[in-house]
Design an enzyme around this catalytic site. Structure first.
Site, mmCIF file in Angstrom:
data_model
loop_
_atom_site.group_PDB
_atom_site.id
_atom_site.type_symbol
_atom_site.label_atom_id
_atom_site.label_comp_id
_atom_site.label_asym_id
_atom_site.label_seq_id
_atom_site.Cartn_x
_atom_site.Cartn_y
_atom_site.Cartn_z
ATOM 1 C CB VAL A 60 34.027 44.501 3.746
ATOM 2 C CG1 VAL A 60 32.553 44.486 3.343
ATOM 3 C CG2 VAL A 60 34.310 45.622 4.725
ATOM 4 C CE1 TYR A 61 28.703 42.509 3.351
ATOM 5 C CE2 TYR A 61 28.079 40.244 2.928
ATOM 6 C CZ TYR A 61 27.954 41.579 2.648
ATOM 7 O OH TYR A 61 27.081 41.993 1.666
ATOM 8 C CB ALA A 62 32.229 39.573 10.304
#
Length: 341
Positions: A60-62
């Site tokens: 989900v990061y960036a």
């Protein structure tokens, strides 16, 4: 760099890990950092040169760009890295593109493998528990991934002690691979995991990976009673994790005194306190610039003495909660009775 065993896996990981939440940016994630491939590559090389071998990211990061960038900058160096990523959060608009169902887990691992440019993930962690999916469903899917070779080990994150024990009990009943580590929030400003998570980790011989050891930057040295940050600071924009500011300012006062005596930074002492906790396997640090990363790396060599540890423990200690205080009272009464005899 010091290395610790990741639970009972026999795998050694660096006591400082590089977190990649600052890679990629975007409208939502840019508050943590917006490093491009070149900038991220510089930090990864710096970390590798210092002996760091654990790199933590999440699907989900960036919106996936963190994994993509990490995969690209580790090209040709994959054998030097232990990659940890996560699954659980929403990754798309589809109704099933979230959670810990077999459907989402399998979709998630395939997407992460593609973005990372690798054919296996060293440590695949559930990002948070899922209240609507049966644990057997989740754990069987994770076990299948380990047996397939796409995942080497599995871990959990942001789970309570009872949830960890329940999951391990189910895995033991069916012969599934078990969680080898817990990734949890821990700092001088947030010691709640000492109540039940740390006892579980120690009892079950699991690794303990720490996120946000500086309490979202609040213990970085930028914040004091007299200077509460600028409008551009991350903690000013997004106060996460939450902290008791008055108590944290008292902690910072002690950190400043110790840092001044040692001629180092407040952040280094705050990190060193976490690193000096015997149960901690690795501390995940994030950075936007090489100097920030270097400051974090230097904490690896700081051994706090008994007096320093005692002062920091006293100012940051958790209040006793039931049933802990009832045990203490009973134990003290027993000791008092035997002493009087």
């Amino acid at each position: 760099m010091k290395y610790n065993l990741l639970g009972n896996t026999g795998v050694l990981v660096s006591e400082i890990a590089l977190g990649t939440m600052t890679f990629g940016g975007g409208d939502t994630w840019g508050i943590f950092g917006s490093l491009d491939e070149k900038e991220a590559g510089r930090l990864v090389d710096q970390a590798l040169d210092a002996g760091v071998n654990l790199f933590d990211t999440a699907d989900v990061y960036a919106e996936g760009r963190s994994e993509e960038i990490l995969g690209k900058v580790l090209k040709g160096k994959r054998h030097q890295a232990i990659i940890a990523t996560k699954v659980r959060a929403r990754t798309g608009l589809g109704v099933n593109e979230i959670g810990l169902s077999r459907l989402h887990i399998i979709q998630g691992v395939e997407a992460s493998l593609k973005r990372l440019g690798t054919d296996y993930i060293d440590l695949y962690q559930i990002h948070n528990p899922d209240q609507i999916t049966d644990w057997e469903e989740t754990l069987r899917a994770l076990d299948d991934l380990v047996r397939s070779g796409k995942v080497r080990y599995i871990g959990c994150s942001n789970m309570s002690g009872w949830e960890m024990m329940k999951a391990r009990g189910i895995s033991g009943r069916y012969g599934f691979n078990t969680f080898k580590s817990s990734q949890s929030y821990y700092s001088l400003a947030g010691r709640e995991i000492e109540r039940e998570i740390i006892p579980v980790v120690k009892d079950q011989n699991m690794g303990l990976l720490i996120w946000s050891p500086l309490a979202g930057g609040f213990l970085s040295g930028k914040y004091t009673r007299d200077h509460q940050g600028s409008t551009n600071d991350r903690h000013t924009k997004f106060a996460f994790p939450p902290v008791d500011k008055e108590k944290s300012y008292a902690i910072i006062d002690v950190l400043q005194e110790i840092a001044a005596a040692r001629e180092t930074s407040v952040a280094s002492i705050a990190l060193a306190w976490v690193l000096n906790q015997e149960v901690v396997t690795s501390v995940i640090v994030g950075a936007k610039r090489p100097d920030q990363l270097q400051s974090n790396l230097e904490a690896s060599g700081i051994i706090l003495n008994e007096d320093e540890l005692a002062r920091l423990d006293e100012v940051s200690r958790l209040p006793e909660e039931y049933p802990a205080w009832s045990f203490m009272e009973n134990d003290e009464n027993i000791v008092r009775k035997h002493t009087q005899k």
